[in-house]
Scaffold this motif. Structure first.
Motif, PDB file in Angstrom:
ATOM      1  N   VAL A 144       0.833  -1.204   0.000  1.00  0.00           N
ATOM      2  CA  VAL A 144       0.000   0.000   0.000  1.00  0.00           C
ATOM      3  C   VAL A 144       0.869   1.256   0.000  1.00  0.00           C
ATOM      4  O   VAL A 144       0.626   2.206  -0.759  1.00  0.00           O
ATOM      5  N   VAL A 145       1.904   1.272   0.855  1.00  0.00           N
ATOM      6  CA  VAL A 145       2.780   2.439   0.951  1.00  0.00           C
ATOM      7  C   VAL A 145       3.520   2.678  -0.359  1.00  0.00           C
ATOM      8  O   VAL A 145       3.563   3.809  -0.873  1.00  0.00           O
ATOM      9  N   THR A 146       4.127   1.630  -0.915  1.00  0.00           N
ATOM     10  CA  THR A 146       4.888   1.809  -2.145  1.00  0.00           C
ATOM     11  C   THR A 146       3.981   2.163  -3.320  1.00  0.00           C
ATOM     12  O   THR A 146       4.346   2.993  -4.169  1.00  0.00           O
ATOM     13  N   SER A 147       2.794   1.564  -3.377  1.00  0.00           N
ATOM     14  CA  SER A 147       1.872   1.873  -4.471  1.00  0.00           C
ATOM     15  C   SER A 147       1.442   3.336  -4.419  1.00  0.00           C
ATOM     16  O   SER A 147       1.428   4.034  -5.450  1.00  0.00           O
ATOM     17  N   ALA A 148       1.083   3.810  -3.217  1.00  0.00           N
ATOM     18  CA  ALA A 148       0.684   5.210  -3.075  1.00  0.00           C
ATOM     19  C   ALA A 148       1.847   6.141  -3.401  1.00  0.00           C
ATOM     20  O   ALA A 148       1.675   7.170  -4.082  1.00  0.00           O
TER      21      ALA A 148
END
Length: 527
Positions: free
Chosen positions: A190-194
């Motif tokens: 989630v963090v890397t995608s955002a």
């Protein structure tokens, strides 16, 4: 290697994926929480053009001047050939610790172990180098981020106070990324995608804004304006460090194969996509920065880099707003590299090839992640930062050294892959999770592989060359100038001792299936 029966399918992994991994010799312990975009994000975040271009733009320009721009398309072309080779292997071996696994199955586990060992050390150093990139961004956003010496201190990464503050900021970043990795792969995804969405939007905004403020024409990139004095070719070759440093890590999508849905279909595409998007975006960013720079000859571009161009052209508010996107990219890059390194270490540990393997190979039943390896990679990167507290050349030396290590590890895959192609007349066929043929270079495989190896050998020599401009800025001694070769040699010696002791303890070498033996069963594994 002892094969264990696959457990019942966890909620995040369809039965077909569990069975496929079991056919490759492993049980489904890691949780499959990575989709197609998150897989792309892992590779793109590792490459992270905003992180690395902002970090080393000044270095490349100070050495090669405006014409250092041409190192970018050359490195991109070479790395694309490597990525194509990796994509073929990712389709056939969707296993964590991809570099170690591919090399072991192609050339035997002794050779593969050293390839994995070099990769792990290189990844730990890369984590450290990515973390200290915050120094090139945060103090430019707000002087309060200059914690060492106060807001009035010199924040340049090559100054004593800047280098020390880089270590402090880097340690803070490492604490946060380690915590996220420990919590679980879904949070990491989630963090890397955002962050990737923000980074891509930031690149588009930066390129658009800088092109709008262009002061000179495209012919600028054919000049040596701003280059250091001396023979130009050696300086230009040294300036390619920036491009070489940026365009690595696209293989990290392969590191997450056991946590990716439909990895035989997804991972080859995301490996190539991560590099291509990064290559195009980085090229435009470099070009826009050179055309919009207030001056190419007053020395400001070499010292302040793209951050200085942004604040000069967009003002403090606009420049700082876009620099915030760069800071987010730096954080995501550190997180992605640490995740890749932890999976590489986990893959080696479950084969009992590392000290304390029983601890390092343990997967938390609660989070579905290898907690110990995440912590070890984070602590190792922190140590790499700490020992450079009084070294103002921390940025350059670490960057060049870690990339030389990664290029060596990549060679540990492409060389035996070429041998396998010649001996077996190509790679085995198979199908992906949708029943479509696996990604393949076909008759172009040998040619692509040969050129990729030639490029890699040339770049390893270029990166490890004992240049004072990279390894010994302050002239402290020959040992610093030759530190890359000395460190690589020491890494191999220490690795040999560890490998020898581990083999004795476990009664000989591990056995992994050869490339063709397992690849031929792809269809049956997925069925």
């Amino acid at each position: 290697m002892t094969l264990t029966a696959p457990p019942s399918s966890p909620p995040s992994a369809p039965p077909s994926e569990v069975h496929d991994l079991g056919a490759l010799g492993y049980s489904q312990e890691l949780r499959r929480g990575v989709g197609s975009f998150a897989s792309f994000a892992a590779g793109f975040s590792f490459v992270s053009i905003l992180t690395t271009v902002f970090q080393l733009f000044g270095l490349g320009f100070s050495l090669g001047g405006a014409a250092f721009f041409w190192t970018w398309p050359i490195v991109f072309a070479g790395q694309l050939l490597v990525a194509l080779c990796f994509a073929e292997l990712a389709a056939r071996y969707p296993i964590s610790g991809s570099i170690f696994q591919w090399s072991s199955r192609l050339a035997g586990t002794d050779f593969g172990w050293f390839t994995g060992w070099i990769m792990v050390i290189g990844q730990i150093l890369t984590v450290a180098t990515a973390a200290i990139a915050m120094q090139a961004v945060l103090p430019a956003i707000w002087t309060g981020f200059q914690l060492v010496g106060g807001s009035g201190a010199d924040s340049s990464p090559v100054s004593p106070t800047g280098a020390q503050n880089a270590v402090v900021l880097g340690l803070i970043v490492l604490a946060l990324t380690t915590a996220i990795n420990v919590i679980g792969v879904r949070l990491m995804a989630v963090v890397t995608s955002a962050a990737v969405v923000i980074e891509i939007l930031g690149v588009i905004a930066l390129v658009t804004a800088l092109f709008f403020h262009s002061e000179r024409g495209l012919g600028t990139v054919n000049t040596t304006a701003g280059a250091a004095p001396g023979h130009y070719l050696p300086l230009w070759l040294a300036s390619s460090l920036m491009a070489a440093y940026v365009m690595v890590g696209f293989d990290s999508a392969g590191e997450l194969s056991e946590e990716t849905h439909a990895p035989r279909r997804t991972t080859p595409r995301t490996i190539i996509r991560a590099l291509v998007v990064s290559g195009i975006g980085g090229l435009l960013l470099l070009l826009a920065g050179l055309l919009a720079a207030p001056s190419l000859t007053d020395g400001s571009l070499a010292t302040s880099g793209l951050a200085g161009v942004l604040t000069a052209r967009l003002g403090d508010v606009g420049g700082r707003f876009l620099l915030a996107a760069v800071a987010i990219a730096v954080f995501a890059c550190t997180l992605a590299v640490q995740t890749a390194g932890s999976r590489m270490m986990f893959s080696m540990a479950r084969e009992r090839t590392l000290p304390f393997s029983s601890v390092l190979a343990k997967v938390s039943p609660r989070t579905g992640t290898p907690i110990a390896t995440s912590v070890v990679v984070g602590v190792g990167a922190a140590i790499a930062l700490a020992v450079n507290w009084n070294q103002s050349a921390v940025f350059l030396a670490l960057a060049s050294l870690c990339i030389a290590m990664l290029y060596l590890a990549y060679l540990g895959v492409t060389v035996p892959l070429l041998v396998s192609r010649i001996r077996n007349r190509g790679l085995a066929d198979g199908v992906d999770e949708d029943g479509n043929p696996l990604f393949s270079l076909g008759r172009w495989g040998i040619l692509v592989n040969v050129v990729a190896i030639a490029y890699q050998i040339g770049m390893v020599i270029n990166l490890a060359w004992p240049r004072k401009e990279i390894y010994d800025l302050e002239g402290r001694g020959w040992w610093l100038q030759w530190s890359a070769l000395l460190f690589i040699g020491l890494t191999l010696v220490v690795g040999a001792v560890i490998h020898w002791r581990t083999r004795i303890r476990h009664g000989g070498a591990i056995k992994l299936p050869t490339l063709h033996t397992t690849a031929d069963t792809t269809a049956e594994a997925i069925a």
